[in-house]
Enzyme design. Structure first.
Site, PDB file in Angstrom:
ATOM      1  CB  VAL A 104      61.191 -37.323   3.240  1.00 41.98           C
ATOM      2  CG1 VAL A 104      61.420 -36.027   2.414  1.00 41.98           C
ATOM      3  CG2 VAL A 104      62.236 -37.033   4.350  1.00 41.98           C
ATOM      4  NE  ARG A 122      51.424 -24.743  -6.844  1.00 40.25           N
ATOM      5  CZ  ARG A 122      50.500 -24.330  -7.047  1.00 40.25           C
ATOM      6  NH1 ARG A 122      49.104 -24.810  -6.687  1.00 40.25           N
ATOM      7  NH2 ARG A 122      50.542 -23.099  -7.644  1.00 40.25           N
ATOM      8  CG  PHE A 123      52.906 -23.855  -2.001  1.00 37.75           C
ATOM      9  CD1 PHE A 123      53.203 -22.791  -2.712  1.00 37.75           C
ATOM     10  CD2 PHE A 123      51.554 -24.651  -2.238  1.00 37.75           C
ATOM     11  CE1 PHE A 123      52.477 -22.408  -3.868  1.00 37.75           C
ATOM     12  CE2 PHE A 123      50.840 -24.210  -3.240  1.00 37.75           C
ATOM     13  CZ  PHE A 123      51.214 -23.081  -4.042  1.00 37.75           C
ATOM     14  CG  MET A 179      56.224 -30.789   5.046  1.00 36.02           C
ATOM     15  SD  MET A 179      54.064 -31.019   5.537  1.00 36.02           S
ATOM     16  CE  MET A 179      53.760 -32.019   3.940  1.00 36.02           C
ATOM     17  CG  ASP A 233      45.024 -25.621  -0.424  1.00 40.18           C
ATOM     18  OD1 ASP A 233      44.120 -25.895  -1.464  1.00 40.18           O
ATOM     19  OD2 ASP A 233      45.984 -25.940  -0.378  1.00 40.18           O
TER      20      ASP A 233
END
Length: 274
Positions: free
Chosen positions: A22, A26-27, A30, A134
Site C-alpha cells: 500500500v 497526495r492525490f 494505491m 507532472d
C-alpha cells in the site's frame, strides 16, 4: 445487473489486497491487488477522494490505451465519496527508487530512458491535446527486462491552454511559475530537470547542496541562468547542453518542440547500452 457490473463484481470478489504494497499519495491511495483465479496476475488500484477526482485522468487512460508506454486501465468505479481506478501493475521501480539504489545512471541508459519518455509525451500531446503536467522521477517507470519506459499517474493531466496550476514545484518552468495556461513546454522543461537528476543521482540543476529544499523564490531567481557551465555536475558536454537547451530561462531560446529535442546530439548520438 448488466454485463459490465457483473464483470466488475466478479473481479472485486476474486481479488485480494496485498497490504504490504500500500502506498498513500497526495492525490490518492494505491494498493496492489492479487487476482486469485489467474494465480500470478497483479493489478494496481488507485482510490481518489471524490473532491480530488478529475475525469481527465480517465480520458487519458482511454485515449492512450493502445500505447506501450502508458498504463492500461481495466475498471473505473465510484461511490458517493471516492473513485477507484484499476490498472495494470508494472513490477518495476520508478526512477526515484532507481536512483536511490543505483545512484547516477550512465549516459547510455539516460539516453534510452529520455528518448522513450520524449516519444511518449509527444504522442500524448499530438494524439490527445493533453499535457501531462507532472513529469517527475516518481511518475516514470523503467522496466529493464522489457527495455520499456512507462509514463504514469494522469491525475494532473489537462488540455492544452487550461488555466489550472498544479504539479511539483521543482519541475516548474518559468512560465508555469508565472501561472501561464497549460502548454507543452511545461512537460519539456520537466524532462530537462528529470534528465539532470538521472545524470547526477537525483540532484536538481538549481540546488546549492544535496539536502536543499527549493522554494518558489529560489526557483524564480536561479532559473535565470544563461551559462551551461552552471550545470557542471553533468560532466558529459552533450548531456550538459541537452539539459541547458531544455531549461534555459529565455523561452525563445529554449527547446520546446519535440522534433528539435529529438535531434539534439545527446539523444541522436549512438551509445553502447544494449
Amino acid at each position: 445487473m448488466d454485463a459490465a457490473l457483473q464483470s466488475l463484481s466478479r473481479f472485486v470478489a476474486d481479488c485480494a489486497v496485498l497490504a504490504p504494497k500500500v502506498v498513500n499519495g497526495r492525490f490518492g491511495k494505491m494498493d496492489v491487488l492479487h487476482h486469485r483465479p489467474t494465480t500470478s496476475k497483479l493489478f494496481l488500484r488507485k482510490t481518489i477522494a471524490a473532491h480530488s477526482f478529475s475525469a481527465d485522468e480517465i480520458n487519458v487512460h482511454d485515449l492512450m490505451s493502445d500505447h506501450p508506454s502508458f498504463v492500461d486501465m481495466y475498471f473505473c468505479y465510484s461511490s458517493p465519496t471516492a473513485w477507484a481506478i484499476v490498472m495494470d501493475y508494472v513490477p518495476c521501480p520508478d526512477l526515484f527508487e532507481t536512483l536511490q539504489t543505483q545512484g547516477a545512471l550512465d549516459n547510455a541508459l539516460v539516453v534510452n530512458i529520455v528518448r522513450q519518455l520524449c516519444d511518449a509525451l509527444n504522442d500524448l500531446h499530438n494524439a490527445t491535446g493533453y499535457i501531462h503536467n507532472d513529469v517527475k522521477l516518481e511518475n516514470v517507470l523503467y522496466f529493464g527486462a522489457r527495455d520499456r519506459v512507462y509514463l504514469c499517474d494522469y491525475g494532473l493531466c489537462k488540455r492544452e491552454h487550461s488555466p489550472v496550476h498544479d504539479g511539483t514545484l521543482e519541475y516548474f518552468s518559468p512560465e508555469k511559475i508565472r501561472r501561464h495556461n497549460y502548454a507543452r513546454s511545461f512537460d519539456w522543461y520537466a524532462v530537462g530537470v528529470l534528465a539532470y537528476k538521472l545524470l547526477t543521482g537525483g540532484r536538481h540543476p538549481f540546488e546549492r547542496s544535496a539536502d536543499e529544499v527549493l522554494d518558489l523564490a529560489s526557483m524564480r531567481r536561479r532559473q535565470q541562468y544563461n551559462d551551461p557551465a552552471a550545470l557542471k555536475n553533468v560532466r558529459n558536454l552533450m548531456a550538459r547542453d541537452f539539459v541547458f537547451c531544455l531549461t534555459r530561462f529565455n523561452f525563445e531560446c529554449r527547446s520546446t518542440d519535440y522534433k528539435q529535442i529529438a535531434k539534439h546530439s545527446f539523444l541522436a548520438s549512438r551509445h553502447d547500452y544494449i
